[in-house]
Design an enzyme around this catalytic site. Structure first.
Site, PDB file in Angstrom:
ATOM      1  N   ARG A  43       0.751  -1.188   0.117  1.00 52.74           N
ATOM      2  CA  ARG A  43       0.141   0.024  -0.044  1.00 52.74           C
ATOM      3  C   ARG A  43       0.901   1.205  -0.028  1.00 52.74           C
ATOM      4  O   ARG A  43       0.411   2.171   0.668  1.00 52.74           O
ATOM      5  CB  ARG A  43      -0.965  -0.034   1.364  1.00 52.74           C
ATOM      6  CG  ARG A  43      -2.152  -0.832   0.968  1.00 52.74           C
ATOM      7  CD  ARG A  43      -3.300  -0.490   0.271  1.00 52.74           C
ATOM      8  NE  ARG A  43      -4.046  -1.512   0.088  1.00 52.74           N
ATOM      9  CZ  ARG A  43      -5.267  -1.595   0.680  1.00 52.74           C
ATOM     10  NH1 ARG A  43      -5.851  -0.874   1.431  1.00 52.74           N
ATOM     11  NH2 ARG A  43      -6.189  -2.418   0.556  1.00 52.74           N
ATOM     12  N   ARG A  47      -3.372   6.299   0.558  1.00 51.92           N
ATOM     13  CA  ARG A  47      -3.878   7.424   1.278  1.00 51.92           C
ATOM     14  C   ARG A  47      -2.961   8.320   2.218  1.00 51.92           C
ATOM     15  O   ARG A  47      -3.031   9.395   2.506  1.00 51.92           O
ATOM     16  CB  ARG A  47      -5.302   7.287   1.873  1.00 51.92           C
ATOM     17  CG  ARG A  47      -6.428   7.221   1.164  1.00 51.92           C
ATOM     18  CD  ARG A  47      -7.541   6.724   1.804  1.00 51.92           C
ATOM     19  NE  ARG A  47      -7.245   5.298   2.373  1.00 51.92           N
ATOM     20  CZ  ARG A  47      -8.227   4.448   2.957  1.00 51.92           C
ATOM     21  NH1 ARG A  47      -9.569   5.258   3.187  1.00 51.92           N
ATOM     22  NH2 ARG A  47      -7.965   3.178   3.138  1.00 51.92           N
ATOM     23  N   ARG A  56      -7.089  11.236  -6.374  1.00 46.58           N
ATOM     24  CA  ARG A  56      -8.346  10.395  -6.005  1.00 46.58           C
ATOM     25  C   ARG A  56      -9.520  11.284  -5.632  1.00 46.58           C
ATOM     26  O   ARG A  56     -10.651  10.620  -5.639  1.00 46.58           O
ATOM     27  CB  ARG A  56      -7.991   9.278  -5.160  1.00 46.58           C
ATOM     28  CG  ARG A  56      -7.177   7.965  -5.618  1.00 46.58           C
ATOM     29  CD  ARG A  56      -8.272   7.250  -6.468  1.00 46.58           C
ATOM     30  NE  ARG A  56      -9.415   7.319  -6.044  1.00 46.58           N
ATOM     31  CZ  ARG A  56      -9.847   6.636  -4.981  1.00 46.58           C
ATOM     32  NH1 ARG A  56      -9.049   6.020  -4.136  1.00 46.58           N
ATOM     33  NH2 ARG A  56     -11.064   6.739  -4.698  1.00 46.58           N
ATOM     34  N   ASP A  92      -6.607  -3.284  -7.598  1.00 50.59           N
ATOM     35  CA  ASP A  92      -7.277  -3.677  -6.328  1.00 50.59           C
ATOM     36  C   ASP A  92      -7.295  -5.368  -6.505  1.00 50.59           C
ATOM     37  O   ASP A  92      -7.550  -5.608  -7.815  1.00 50.59           O
ATOM     38  CB  ASP A  92      -8.345  -3.212  -5.972  1.00 50.59           C
ATOM     39  CG  ASP A  92      -8.893  -3.458  -4.776  1.00 50.59           C
ATOM     40  OD1 ASP A  92      -8.200  -3.056  -3.791  1.00 50.59           O
ATOM     41  OD2 ASP A  92      -9.503  -4.348  -4.402  1.00 50.59           O
ATOM     42  N   TYR A 167     -14.753 -12.200   0.009  1.00 48.72           N
ATOM     43  CA  TYR A 167     -15.415 -11.066  -0.200  1.00 48.72           C
ATOM     44  C   TYR A 167     -16.654 -11.319  -1.003  1.00 48.72           C
ATOM     45  O   TYR A 167     -17.745 -10.610  -0.892  1.00 48.72           O
ATOM     46  CB  TYR A 167     -14.636  -9.841  -1.126  1.00 48.72           C
ATOM     47  CG  TYR A 167     -13.593  -9.020  -0.224  1.00 48.72           C
ATOM     48  CD1 TYR A 167     -14.123  -8.369   0.820  1.00 48.72           C
ATOM     49  CD2 TYR A 167     -12.271  -9.617  -0.224  1.00 48.72           C
ATOM     50  CE1 TYR A 167     -13.238  -7.376   1.539  1.00 48.72           C
ATOM     51  CE2 TYR A 167     -11.316  -8.611   0.728  1.00 48.72           C
ATOM     52  CZ  TYR A 167     -11.854  -7.769   1.555  1.00 48.72           C
ATOM     53  OH  TYR A 167     -11.238  -6.958   2.341  1.00 48.72           O
TER      54      TYR A 167
HETATM   55  O1  CP3 Z   1      -0.071  -1.863  -2.377  1.00 48.23           O
HETATM   56  C1  CP3 Z   1      -0.198  -0.875  -3.372  1.00 48.23           C
HETATM   57  O2  CP3 Z   1       0.188   0.038  -3.028  1.00 48.23           O
HETATM   58  C2  CP3 Z   1      -1.084  -1.130  -4.545  1.00 48.23           C
HETATM   59  C3  CP3 Z   1      -2.383  -1.044  -4.197  1.00 48.23           C
HETATM   60  C4  CP3 Z   1      -3.307  -1.990  -3.658  1.00 48.23           C
HETATM   61  C5  CP3 Z   1      -4.757  -1.508  -3.362  1.00 48.23           C
HETATM   62  N1  CP3 Z   1      -5.495  -2.630  -3.069  1.00 48.23           N
HETATM   63  C6  CP3 Z   1      -5.054  -0.160  -3.557  1.00 48.23           C
HETATM   64  C7  CP3 Z   1      -6.307   0.303  -2.797  1.00 48.23           C
HETATM   65  C8  CP3 Z   1      -3.267  -3.322  -3.354  1.00 48.23           C
HETATM   66  C9  CP3 Z   1      -1.775  -4.176  -3.394  1.00 48.23           C
HETATM   67  C10 CP3 Z   1      -4.413  -3.630  -2.830  1.00 48.23           C
HETATM   68  C11 CP3 Z   1      -4.844  -5.246  -2.468  1.00 48.23           C
HETATM   69  C12 CP3 Z   1      -6.112  -5.493  -1.602  1.00 48.23           C
HETATM   70  N2  CP3 Z   1      -7.289  -4.879  -1.798  1.00 48.23           N
HETATM   71  C13 CP3 Z   1      -6.064  -6.419  -0.638  1.00 48.23           C
HETATM   72  C14 CP3 Z   1      -4.924  -6.998  -0.096  1.00 48.23           C
HETATM   73  C15 CP3 Z   1      -3.915  -6.386   0.718  1.00 48.23           C
HETATM   74  C16 CP3 Z   1      -4.369  -6.084   2.051  1.00 48.23           C
HETATM   75  O3  CP3 Z   1      -4.222  -4.767   2.239  1.00 48.23           O
HETATM   76  O4  CP3 Z   1      -4.605  -7.044   2.751  1.00 48.23           O
HETATM   77  C17 CP3 Z   1      -7.259  -6.298   0.034  1.00 48.23           C
HETATM   78  C18 CP3 Z   1      -7.779  -7.266   1.232  1.00 48.23           C
HETATM   79  C19 CP3 Z   1      -8.141  -5.250  -0.769  1.00 48.23           C
HETATM   80  C20 CP3 Z   1      -9.572  -4.888  -0.694  1.00 48.23           C
HETATM   81  C21 CP3 Z   1      -9.623  -3.654  -0.215  1.00 48.23           C
HETATM   82  N3  CP3 Z   1      -9.623  -2.807  -1.112  1.00 48.23           N
HETATM   83  C22 CP3 Z   1      -9.676  -3.001   1.228  1.00 48.23           C
HETATM   84  C23 CP3 Z   1      -9.573  -3.942   2.371  1.00 48.23           C
HETATM   85  C24 CP3 Z   1      -9.667  -1.592   0.759  1.00 48.23           C
HETATM   86  C25 CP3 Z   1      -9.332  -0.475   1.835  1.00 48.23           C
HETATM   87  C26 CP3 Z   1     -10.761  -0.037   2.170  1.00 48.23           C
HETATM   88  C27 CP3 Z   1     -10.603   1.529   2.943  1.00 48.23           C
HETATM   89  O5  CP3 Z   1     -11.117   2.485   2.318  1.00 48.23           O
HETATM   90  O6  CP3 Z   1     -10.141   1.373   3.867  1.00 48.23           O
HETATM   91  C28 CP3 Z   1      -9.531  -1.397  -0.562  1.00 48.23           C
HETATM   92  C29 CP3 Z   1      -9.577  -0.048  -1.285  1.00 48.23           C
HETATM   93  C30 CP3 Z   1      -8.276   0.082  -1.696  1.00 48.23           C
HETATM   94  N4  CP3 Z   1      -7.495  -0.425  -2.323  1.00 48.23           N
HETATM   95  C31 CP3 Z   1      -7.511   1.493  -1.473  1.00 48.23           C
HETATM   96  C32 CP3 Z   1      -6.335   1.548  -2.104  1.00 48.23           C
HETATM   97  C33 CP3 Z   1      -5.374   2.515  -2.227  1.00 48.23           C
HETATM   98  C34 CP3 Z   1      -8.308   2.656  -0.598  1.00 48.23           C
HETATM   99  C35 CP3 Z   1      -9.247   3.465  -1.707  1.00 48.23           C
HETATM  100  C36 CP3 Z   1      -9.168   4.994  -1.134  1.00 48.23           C
HETATM  101  O7  CP3 Z   1      -8.078   5.434  -1.539  1.00 48.23           O
HETATM  102  O8  CP3 Z   1     -10.262   5.552  -1.089  1.00 48.23           O
END
Ligand code: CP3
Length: 365
Positions: A43, A47, A56, A92, A167
Site C-alpha cells: 500500500r 492515502r 483520487r 485492487d 468478499y
Molecule cells: O500496495 C499498493 O500500493 C498497491 C495498491 C493496492 C490496493 N489494494 C489499492 C487500494 C493493493 C495491493 C490492494 C490489495 C487489496 N485490496 C487487498 C490485499 C492487501 C491487503 O491490504 O490485505 C485487499 C484485502 C483489498 C480489498 C480492499 N480494497 C480493502 C480492504 C480496501 C480498503 C478500504 C478502505 O477504504 O479503507 C480497498 C480499497 C483500496 N485499495 C484503497 C487502495 C489505495 C483505498 C481506496 C481509497 O483511496 O479510497
C-alpha cells in the site's frame, strides 16, 4: 533464452546487468547476493500520500484502476518520493472479479462490497473466465509503467482464491468470515467449484501482467489467517497452488502473503512461492525456520510502529534487518499495508535507513 515484451530482459537466462531482473529486489527474491537489502511497502501508493489524495479526490477507486494514465501516475508516486526498490501496480484485488462480471464497488472507508453475494452453483457460473481484452487497461498500464520505471522492477499482484471468496460470499468485509466458512464446511463441492473458478480468473489476470512486463508477482491471501492449518490445507492450498504453480514457468519470482499466518507459513510456501510474506507477529528468523531455507522472506514491520517516535522505528528496522539475515533472501517490508495516517516522511526515512544499514561494501563480498 527468451526475451520479454520490452526486448531488454532475459527472463530465464542471465539478466541484463543493471536491468529490473538484476535489481536488488529481484536478486533478493531469488536468494542471490544483493548490494543492499531492498525495501518497498505494501500500500505504498495510497492515502498516506497527499499527491495520491489529490488525484483520487474526484475519481472513484475502481474507475482510477481502469484509467492507465492514472494507474501509471499513482504507481510512480511512491517510487519518486521514497526511492523504494520496487513499484507495485496500482489496482485492487477485486478488479479482475469485476472484469469477470461480478457487480461490485469499492466503498471508501469500507472496502469491496458485492451487490449479489455468491451462494449457489449458478452464482459461481456467473463469474466468467477472463482474457486480456477484459483487462486491457491493466495490460496498457503495465506496458507504460515498464517504460517509465526503467531499471526499477514493477510488482504485479492478485488476490488469492480464499480472500476473494470471502468478499464474494460475505458480500463485503467480514471480521469472522462466518458465511464463508459456513459455505466451506457445509457445501465443500460448491466451495471448491468457487475457488477453482477464482483461481482460473486470478491466473489469467497475473498472466496478463507478466506478459505486459511485470518483474515479480504477489498473491495476497490477506485473510487466510482466519483458518487452521488443517482447514487451510484442505480448502485453500490446492487453489492457491493452482495459481502459483501455474506460473512456475513464467520466469518471475512469486511472493505469497497473508496476515495472521504464523501457523500457515510452511503451507503457504508449499503453494509454490519463491518469497513468503510475514506479518508483524512472527520474527523473520522464526518464520524462516517454519518456511525452510529454500525461500526468501518479506515483511514483519508493524505498520503501527511507523506512527511511533523515530527512535522506536529505528530500533525496529535494526531488529528486522538482523533477524532477516537468518533467511536466504530478505525483502524489507511492513507486516501489512501502510496506514493512511502514516507520515510519508517516515517512510522515506525508513528506506534510507534500510539502505544505509544494509549496504555491503565491495570488500565485504
Ligand atoms: O500496495 C499498493 O500500493 C498497491 C495498491 C493496492 C490496493 N489494494 C489499492 C487500494 C493493493 C495491493 C490492494 C490489495 C487489496 N485490496 C487487498 C490485499 C492487501 C491487503 O491490504 O490485505 C485487499 C484485502 C483489498 C480489498 C480492499 N480494497 C480493502 C480492504 C480496501 C480498503 C478500504 C478502505 O477504504 O479503507 C480497498 C480499497 C483500496 N485499495 C484503497 C487502495 C489505495 C483505498 C481506496 C481509497 O483511496 O479510497
Amino acid at each position: 533464452m527468451t526475451t520479454d515484451t520490452t526486448g531488454t530482459v532475459a527472463r530465464d537466462g542471465d539478466p541484463r546487468p543493471g536491468g529490473p531482473a538484476d535489481s536488488p529486489f529481484i536478486r533478493a527474491c531469488r536468494r542471490r547476493p544483493v548490494p543492499h537489502t531492498p525495501v518497498w511497502f505494501m500500500r505504498q501508493a495510497g492515502r498516506s500520500l497527499p499527491e495520491y489524495r489529490e488525484i483520487r479526490a474526484s475519481v472513484p477507486m475502481l474507475e482510477s484502476c481502469r484509467r492507465p494514465e492514472l494507474v501509471t501516475e499513482i504507481t510512480l508516486q511512491p517510487v519518486r518520493r521514497h526511492g523504494v526498490d520496487a513499484a507495485i501496480l496500482f489496482s485492487d484485488i477485486v478488479v479482475p472479479v469485476a472484469a469477470a462480471g461480478v457487480d461490485l464497488d469499492i466503498v471508501p472507508g469500507t472496502g469491496p462490497v458485492v451487490a449479489e453475494p455468491i451462494r449457489t452453483a449458478a452464482d459461481v457460473e456467473r463469474i466468467r473466465r477472463i482474457s486480456r481484452d477484459d483487462v486491457s487497461y491493466v495490460d496498457e498500464a503495465v506496458r507504460q509503467l515498464v517504460v517509465e520505471l526503467g531499471d526499477t522492477p514493477l510488482i504485479g499482484f492478485a488476490g488469492a482464491p480464499f480472500t476473494l471468496a470471502s468478499y464474494l460470499v460475505e458480500g463485503g468485509p467480514s471480521r469472522t468470515h462466518a458465511k464463508t466458512k459456513a459455505l466451506m464446511y457445509g457445501d465443500p463441492e460448491l466451495w471448491h467449484a468457487l475457488c477453482a473458478r477464482l483461481a482460473e480468473v486470478t491466473l489469467a489476470f497475473l498472466r496478463v501482467q507478466i506478459e505486459a512486463g511485470v518483474s515479480a508477482v504477489q498473491l495476497f491471501d490477506s485473510w487466510a489467517g482466519a483458518l487452521s492449518e488443517a482447514d487451510y490445507r484442505r480448502f485453500v492450498l490446492p487453489h492457491s497452488t493452482a495459481v502459483l504453480s501455474g506460473l512456475a514457468d513464467a520466469g518471475v519470482p512469486r511472493i505469497h502473503f497473508g496476515v495472521g499466518t504464523a501457523e500457515l507459513l510452511g503451507a503457504m510456501g508449499e503453494a509454490g512461492a519463491d518469497v513468503v510474506g510475514v506479518d508483524w507477529r512472527t520474527p523473520l528468523d522464526v518464520a524462516t525456520g517454519r518456511i525452510g531455507a529454500d525461500k526468501a522472506v518479506q515483511g514483519n514491520l508493524d505498520p503501527c510502529v511507523l506512527l511511533a517516535p523515530w527512535p522506536v522505528v529505528e530500533a525496529e528496522v535494526r531488529r528486522i534487518l538482523k533477524q532477516g539475515r537468518a533467511a536466504p533472501g530478505h525483502v524489507f517490508n511492513l507486516g501489512h499495508g501502510v496506514l493512511p495516517e502514516t507520515d510519508p516522511d517516515v517512510l522515506t526515512r525508513v528506506v534510507a535507513l534500510v539502505h544505509e544499514l544494509s549496504s555491503r561494501r565491495a570488500d565485504q563480498g
